[in-house]
Design a protein around this motif. Structure first.
Motif, PDB file in Angstrom:
ATOM      1  N   GLN A 146       0.827  -1.205   0.000  1.00  0.00           N
ATOM      2  CA  GLN A 146       0.000   0.000   0.000  1.00  0.00           C
ATOM      3  C   GLN A 146       0.863   1.258   0.000  1.00  0.00           C
ATOM      4  O   GLN A 146       0.553   2.239  -0.692  1.00  0.00           O
ATOM      5  CB  GLN A 146      -0.935   0.002   1.204  1.00  0.00           C
ATOM      6  CG  GLN A 146      -2.014  -1.065   1.185  1.00  0.00           C
ATOM      7  CD  GLN A 146      -1.516  -2.424   1.662  1.00  0.00           C
ATOM      8  OE1 GLN A 146      -0.326  -2.576   1.993  1.00  0.00           O
ATOM      9  NE2 GLN A 146      -2.401  -3.396   1.695  1.00  0.00           N
ATOM     10  N   GLN A 149       2.490   1.773  -3.510  1.00  0.00           N
ATOM     11  CA  GLN A 149       1.541   2.286  -4.501  1.00  0.00           C
ATOM     12  C   GLN A 149       1.122   3.714  -4.183  1.00  0.00           C
ATOM     13  O   GLN A 149       0.797   4.489  -5.089  1.00  0.00           O
ATOM     14  CB  GLN A 149       0.329   1.362  -4.582  1.00  0.00           C
ATOM     15  CG  GLN A 149       0.674  -0.013  -5.143  1.00  0.00           C
ATOM     16  CD  GLN A 149      -0.534  -0.891  -5.373  1.00  0.00           C
ATOM     17  OE1 GLN A 149      -1.449  -0.529  -6.104  1.00  0.00           O
ATOM     18  NE2 GLN A 149      -0.550  -2.059  -4.736  1.00  0.00           N
ATOM     19  N   GLY A 153       2.108   5.101  -7.462  1.00  0.00           N
ATOM     20  CA  GLY A 153       0.874   4.984  -8.214  1.00  0.00           C
ATOM     21  C   GLY A 153       0.543   3.537  -8.548  1.00  0.00           C
ATOM     22  O   GLY A 153       1.127   2.588  -8.012  1.00  0.00           O
ATOM     23  N   LYS A 154      -0.365   3.363  -9.477  1.00  0.00           N
ATOM     24  CA  LYS A 154      -0.814   2.023  -9.854  1.00  0.00           C
ATOM     25  C   LYS A 154       0.263   1.318 -10.664  1.00  0.00           C
ATOM     26  O   LYS A 154       0.843   1.909 -11.586  1.00  0.00           O
ATOM     27  CB  LYS A 154      -2.103   2.125 -10.677  1.00  0.00           C
ATOM     28  CG  LYS A 154      -2.736   0.792 -11.000  1.00  0.00           C
ATOM     29  CD  LYS A 154      -4.044   0.990 -11.749  1.00  0.00           C
ATOM     30  CE  LYS A 154      -4.685  -0.355 -12.089  1.00  0.00           C
ATOM     31  NZ  LYS A 154      -5.968  -0.168 -12.826  1.00  0.00           N
ATOM     32  N   THR A 158       1.595  -6.708 -12.654  1.00  0.00           N
ATOM     33  CA  THR A 158       1.688  -7.448 -11.390  1.00  0.00           C
ATOM     34  C   THR A 158       1.877  -8.934 -11.677  1.00  0.00           C
ATOM     35  O   THR A 158       1.371  -9.455 -12.680  1.00  0.00           O
ATOM     36  CB  THR A 158       0.416  -7.261 -10.533  1.00  0.00           C
ATOM     37  OG1 THR A 158      -0.709  -7.823 -11.225  1.00  0.00           O
ATOM     38  CG2 THR A 158       0.157  -5.789 -10.257  1.00  0.00           C
TER      39      THR A 158
END
Length: 240
Positions: A146, A149, A153-154, A158
């Motif tokens: 968390q 990110q 960012g995103k 993944t």
């Protein structure tokens, strides 16, 4: 006429009550934000509120200097921890005279965690470091997914793998920089003018691998997004 006067009186009373409520709310909010030097807020830093149990009759003070007691908590009272210093806790709970928030001595309460004070100090220092990293859009070993990110960012990609040691997750981030470019055009009078605009350009790709929920490895998969400064390390979040 009487009906009109009654409506005006009702409206003024409601507005006064609303203003008083807003003032009271602002006062309560600012009192938590403007803590004394040498103290820090812990409310919201832990996954769950920290509940303490008063073990003896505990005087409650307006400051962490233990001057001018405002009341006391009875033995067995449960209180919620909201801030701390080296020797005191700021707690919220029901004292003998009503619901209050104030400072009590650390020795006057019991915690399920015998190392609570030390762990909270570590968490506070870690939180400050992580906030600085996020503000500068950087990552470090020991950060959570968390937190990473929140900083970068995103992720653009993944992946995850599971083996005998458990689950390992990897996030890849495209790192961008705003590069200035100069454009030339004519204004309304036909004169040449130059304008600087900033273009978002990808400068590298960063691979971040996680083990047990925290960053275990950082890899520059493209370019040099770390800038040659090396990898930083923050302590993993303490367990309460």
């Amino acid at each position: 006429m009487k009906a009109l006067c009654w409506m005006l009186l009702t409206l003024l009373t409601a507005q006064a009550a609303q203003a008083q409520s807003v003032t009271s709310s602002s006062r309560n909010k600012s009192s938590l934000q403007n803590l004394e030097p040498g103290t820090f807020s812990v409310e919201g830093m832990t996954p769950k509120p920290v509940i303490l149990k008063v073990q003896i009759e505990a005087p409650m003070y307006p400051t962490s200097k233990f001057q001018g007691a405002l009341g006391s908590f009875a033995p067995g009272t449960l209180v919620t921890l909201i801030a701390m210093s080296d020797t005191a806790y700021r707690v919220r709970g029901r004292a003998r005279h009503g619901d209050v928030a104030g400072w009590i001595r650390q020795a006057d309460v019991l915690s399920a965690d015998p190392n609570l004070a030390a762990n909270l100090k570590k968490l506070y220092e870690r939180t400050k470091k992580v906030e600085e990293l996020i503000q500068n859009r950087q990552v470090a070993l020991g950060m959570t997914s968390q937190e990473v990110q929140a900083s970068l960012g995103k992720p653009s990609r993944t992946s995850a793998k599971i083996n005998a040691a458990g689950k390992e997750e990897k996030l890849e981030f495209s790192i961008y920089e705003r590069v200035p470019q100069t454009t030339t055009s004519r204004d309304g009078f036909g004169q040449l003018v130059q304008t600087v605009i900033y273009v978002k350009v990808e400068v590298g790709t960063l691979g971040v691998s996680f083990k047990d929920g925290v960053v275990a490895e950082i890899e520059e998969t493209k370019g040099n997004p770390l800038g040659g400064g090396g990898v930083q390390i923050v302590p993993t979040p303490p367990v309460f």
